[in-house]
Write an enzyme that holds these catalytic residues in place. Sequence first.
Site, mmCIF file in Angstrom:
data_model
loop_
_atom_site.group_PDB
_atom_site.id
_atom_site.type_symbol
_atom_site.label_atom_id
_atom_site.label_comp_id
_atom_site.label_asym_id
_atom_site.label_seq_id
_atom_site.Cartn_x
_atom_site.Cartn_y
_atom_site.Cartn_z
ATOM 1 N N VAL A 90 0.766 -1.207 -0.051
ATOM 2 C CA VAL A 90 -0.055 0.060 -0.109
ATOM 3 C C VAL A 90 0.698 1.391 -0.048
ATOM 4 C CG1 VAL A 90 -1.604 1.322 1.507
ATOM 5 C CG2 VAL A 90 -2.003 -1.082 1.072
ATOM 6 N N ASN A 99 -14.765 -5.126 2.959
ATOM 7 C CA ASN A 99 -13.828 -6.347 2.989
ATOM 8 C C ASN A 99 -14.701 -7.474 3.271
ATOM 9 O OD1 ASN A 99 -11.867 -5.138 1.701
ATOM 10 N ND2 ASN A 99 -10.303 -5.536 3.174
ATOM 11 N N LEU A 104 -18.463 -12.737 -7.974
ATOM 12 C CA LEU A 104 -18.933 -14.017 -7.701
ATOM 13 C C LEU A 104 -18.058 -15.173 -8.489
ATOM 14 C CD1 LEU A 104 -22.669 -13.237 -8.770
ATOM 15 C CD2 LEU A 104 -21.859 -13.800 -6.408
ATOM 16 N N GLY A 156 -7.950 -15.458 0.059
ATOM 17 C CA GLY A 156 -6.722 -15.527 0.860
ATOM 18 C C GLY A 156 -6.101 -14.025 0.792
ATOM 19 N N CYS A 215 -5.475 -9.348 3.482
ATOM 20 C CA CYS A 215 -6.529 -8.470 3.966
ATOM 21 C C CYS A 215 -7.699 -9.187 4.110
ATOM 22 C CB CYS A 215 -7.056 -7.422 2.386
ATOM 23 S SG CYS A 215 -5.570 -6.403 2.416
ATOM 24 N N LYS A 240 -7.729 -11.507 7.510
ATOM 25 C CA LYS A 240 -7.305 -10.588 8.866
ATOM 26 C C LYS A 240 -8.416 -9.434 9.085
ATOM 27 C CE LYS A 240 -4.037 -6.999 7.473
ATOM 28 N NZ LYS A 240 -5.285 -5.841 7.509
ATOM 29 N N LYS A 258 -3.395 -14.599 -5.462
ATOM 30 C CA LYS A 258 -4.227 -14.418 -6.646
ATOM 31 C C LYS A 258 -3.344 -13.980 -7.934
ATOM 32 C CE LYS A 258 -6.065 -10.067 -6.871
ATOM 33 N NZ LYS A 258 -6.497 -8.689 -6.455
ATOM 34 N N ARG A 275 1.004 -14.235 1.134
ATOM 35 C CA ARG A 275 0.320 -14.311 2.439
ATOM 36 C C ARG A 275 -0.988 -14.871 2.307
ATOM 37 N NH1 ARG A 275 1.477 -8.008 4.089
ATOM 38 N NH2 ARG A 275 1.178 -7.806 1.999
#
Length: 466
Positions: A11, A227, A269, A276, A279, A282, A339, A346
């Site tokens: 970020v 999220n 969808l 995973g 973000c 957690k 992804k 992570r």
Amino acid sequence: MRIAVVGSGYVGLVAGACFAELGHEVIVVDNDAAKVAALKSGETPIHEKFLPELLARHGGRSLSFTEDLAEAVRQSVAIFIAVGTPPTDDGEADLSYVESVARSIASCIDSYKVVVEKSTVPVYTSDWIRKIMLLNGAPAELFDVASNPEFLREGTAVTDFLYPDRIVLGADTERCAEVLRTAYAPLVSGEYYKCVNAVPRPDNSRSLPQLIRTSAKSAELIKHASNAFLAMKISFINAVASICESVGADVQQVCEGIGSDSRIGPRFLSPGVGYGGSCFPKDLTAFRAVARDCGYEFRLLDEVIRINESQRLRFLRKVRKALWTLKGKRLAVLGLAFKGGTDDIRESPAVSILTSLLREGCEIVTYDPAAMDRAAEVLNGSVTYAKSAYEAANRADALLILTDWEEFSALDLDRVHAALRYPIVIDGRNLYDPEQMADHGLIYYSVGRPDVAPRTRVQRPTLNAA
Ligand code: NAD
């Protein structure tokens, strides 16, 4: 405008580079000396599209890197905190890095500053930052604390930052709201989009971002609630996929049917091995913990998390169904990143599934376009790394697709067929049309869709599989 960004991770570094791209003078601070040295020498420490170009364009000019937080604070009017907020053992957000930065800012503040939460933090954090700064000697009239949550996605982080759907400014005073408006003015006015060198506009972006001014508390809640909602959408469709598997329906057809309702929409969808990354997992547990603290048991989130965990087990059952016993089987695993488009592993479902397969005694040959170096740090030589998907597939008992890299959805299927020992593909991301796989002589398992057997035996090409 002079801006400091504290934290040069996914970020902070993207935000710093993008603020420089918008014409601001930016200092990015990190307490990791090796990272700062690498950035100063022109390296790009993470895999992110357009980031190397922005660092080359602005590095050493309007974008600089330092370990010296005090100097960065003195030179800046807005200080964005973008350090990690990892989960504690009981699922809350660990805010010790944020607190430590707030304390350091307090000790060197000498003129009016806006301290901005960019990290994802629970509601009330802005109040805590304010209290900590006052306790550490910062005069009340010299600072405001604001919340400006970040919605970028790894893999498309730069374009997400520069072409956002919305910019949320959680500011409790007009003075600090004005500073934040100035930071984002080139996006909100559209000036940036007229530049000839602007980073290209992605498909489906809004022509101008919507600016949403809220209180700091509302902004903090917007990020957690967003999220949680997106994760819920993924778990919802994964639950529907499980029913599709039981009754022989096709979840992609179901997605088309429900996603075309404009109240629902097709995005997120995406049936598969589950979400995973650093973000969603957690942020969901942190949001659940915040809700509990406020006296509300958010049981819906328990179920979202449970469904997500069960997706990995369901996938492992699919592998067993395809191969019967696993011990000694050689498996080609495509994908390690959580992804496509990133090297971030992570909380990667791919790494978690791969680790379970290793425990079952499988031999793994893996390939990922960007994440193999990072994975090697945690997998400790237990797997073999290939240079391409075809090299991984060579003499494997089956090919597993675990990350949605674009490259994996455009494989030469005849070459895959020729390379594999048995023509079995188990796709945890639904990257292929089952009919197409059957036409290429492959036995194909995917998520929420009927398994298919080869329709025709494809003549094996004689080319070298690797
Ligand atoms: P990260 O772990 O990649 O980076 C954090 C950086 O902060 C590291 O470089 C670390 O060295 C540095 N740091 C820690 N303590 C510091 C200190 N006291 N002084 C200076 N630097 C310090 O984390 P990230 O993925 O960039 O995430 C940062 C925050 O943004 C988190 O709260 C995360 O939830 C949130 N967020 C992440 C994403 C994402 O896609 N990664 C998206 C939106 C929001």
